[in-house]
Design an enzyme around this catalytic site. Sequence first.
Site, mmCIF file in Angstrom:
data_model
loop_
_atom_site.group_PDB
_atom_site.id
_atom_site.type_symbol
_atom_site.label_atom_id
_atom_site.label_comp_id
_atom_site.label_asym_id
_atom_site.label_seq_id
_atom_site.Cartn_x
_atom_site.Cartn_y
_atom_site.Cartn_z
ATOM 1 N N CYS A 56 0.760 -1.240 0.000
ATOM 2 C CA CYS A 56 0.000 0.000 0.000
ATOM 3 C C CYS A 56 0.790 1.289 0.000
ATOM 4 C CB CYS A 56 -0.985 -0.004 1.148
ATOM 5 S SG CYS A 56 -0.256 -0.036 2.758
ATOM 6 N N HIS A 114 -0.093 7.162 5.692
ATOM 7 C CA HIS A 114 0.928 6.126 5.472
ATOM 8 C C HIS A 114 2.032 6.550 4.499
ATOM 9 C CE1 HIS A 114 1.768 1.514 5.205
ATOM 10 N NE2 HIS A 114 2.518 2.131 6.105
#
Length: 451
Positions: A56, A114
Site C-alpha cells: 500500500c 501512510h
Amino acid sequence: MSNPPRRPNIVFIVADDLGWADLSVYGQRDYETPHLDRLAAQGVRFTQAYSNSAVCSATRFALITGRYQYRLRGGLEEPIARAGQHIGLPPEHPTLPSLLREAGYTTALIGKWHLGSLPNFGPLKSGYDRFFGNYSGVIDYFTHKPGVGEQVPRDLWEDDVPVERVGYYTQILADEASAYLKRQTAAQPFLLSLHFTAPHWPWVGPEDEAVSRSITDLFHYDGGNLATYGKMVRSLDAAVGQVLSALDEAGLADDTIVVFTSDNGGERFSKTWPFVGQKTELLEGGLRVPTLLRWPARLTPQVSEQVTITMDWLPTLLSAAGLQPHPDYPSDGQDILPALLGEREPWPRTLFWRYKAQGQRAVREGDWKYLKINDNEFLFNVVVDTRERANLSRRHPERFERLRRQWALWNEEMLPLSEAVFSHGVTPDIQADRYVPERSGRVLSQGPEPS
C-alpha cells in the site's frame, strides 16, 4: 468576456487491500455491494486497472505524485513500517493536492496517510488543508490503536492533534467525509481524498467490538473468515453509499468526479478470480484492482478496456481541471481522459513493477507480461491467459528477451533497492522457493506485510 468553466470537484476513494472480485459488479456472489454497483452503472468500470505496487504505501506514493514510487526514497520501503522519522514523502515534492490547491481548490484527506510520520511528514505538509485519520498503515477498527512499533495509544488525528472517537472506523470516516461534503458549496472546487482502511486486517466487522478489544496482535493471524470479510466489505460499500448521498444532498454530484479504487490486490479472504496471486505478489491478483469513475457532467456510462495504473490519476485529474503536472516533476503516468471521452481509442501501455520479496520483476507491454520470481522467468499473454498459466517464453523468445531488457533499462532509472532500510523487521513467510504456475498464486508469503 465569458468566465472560464468551473473546475470539477474531486472525491477520490481508496479501499485498502480490496481484491479484484470483492465487489458484486466485478464477480462477487457471496454478498452484494449495491452502492458501488450503482456507482459502476452510473460511470466507468475499468477492466484493466492496475495498482503501482502490490503493497500500500508504495502505491500511495505513486498516487499522490503521479510518478513511479521508486523515484522517491520512501517508495523503496514497500511499505513504510517503523522506518523512523526520516523516511516519507518530501514536503517540497509537488503532489496532486498541492497542485490543485495552487489552482484554487480546497483540499482534505480523510483516512489513511501512510507516507511518513510527524514531525517531518504529513498531509498538511504535502498539499492538504485538512486531515482527519491515521498516519500509520493500520489501526484497530474500534480501539483505534496502531500497528507494530507505534508508540501512541491510538493513531487517530485531526490535522496534527491526536483525537478520540467512539465507533467503527469505517463508519467514522464515512461520517467525517459526509460532514465535509455538506459544508462545501459551488463557490470553490474541492478535492476530498477518502482513504479507508477497510477491508485491511484486523478482521473485525461493524458488530464485532468484543472481538476487536480481544485482539493483541493486529496482524490477526488467528482470526477472520469469509463471513467476517464480507461484513467488512459490505460496511465499506454502505460507507461509500453514505458519502455519495451526502454529495447528492449538497447538490454537487453532477460536476464532481468520483473515483473508487484499491491500493493493491486482495489479501487472505479476498476474491481475485479469475486471477491468481494476491497482495505482495506481482501476479495479476496482486496488481489488478477494481476501479470505478463517475463524472455525470462529462462522461457517459461505459466499460473501459483502457489499461491504466495508479500514477495515471494525477495527470488525468489535473487534465480534467485544465491543469498540468509540475514541469520539474513530470508524471510517469498518462492522461486517460481522451479514451473515456471517446476522443481516441484505448491505447496499449508499457508498465513496470518490482518488489523486493523473491526479487520479483514484471513488465506489461500491450497484452504481454514478463514476470520474474526468484530465478523463474515467464512470458504470458494476460488478455488470453488471465490466470498466467501458459509460459510462452520459449515460443516467443525475441519478445521475452526484449521485455527483459526493457525492465533492466527502466530499473536503471529508479533508485536502487539497496538504499532501502528494511528496518521494520518483517520478512515474508516463504511457502515455496520456486513459483509453479499450476499452483495457486499463494506461493510467496502466507502472512501479510505491515501495510
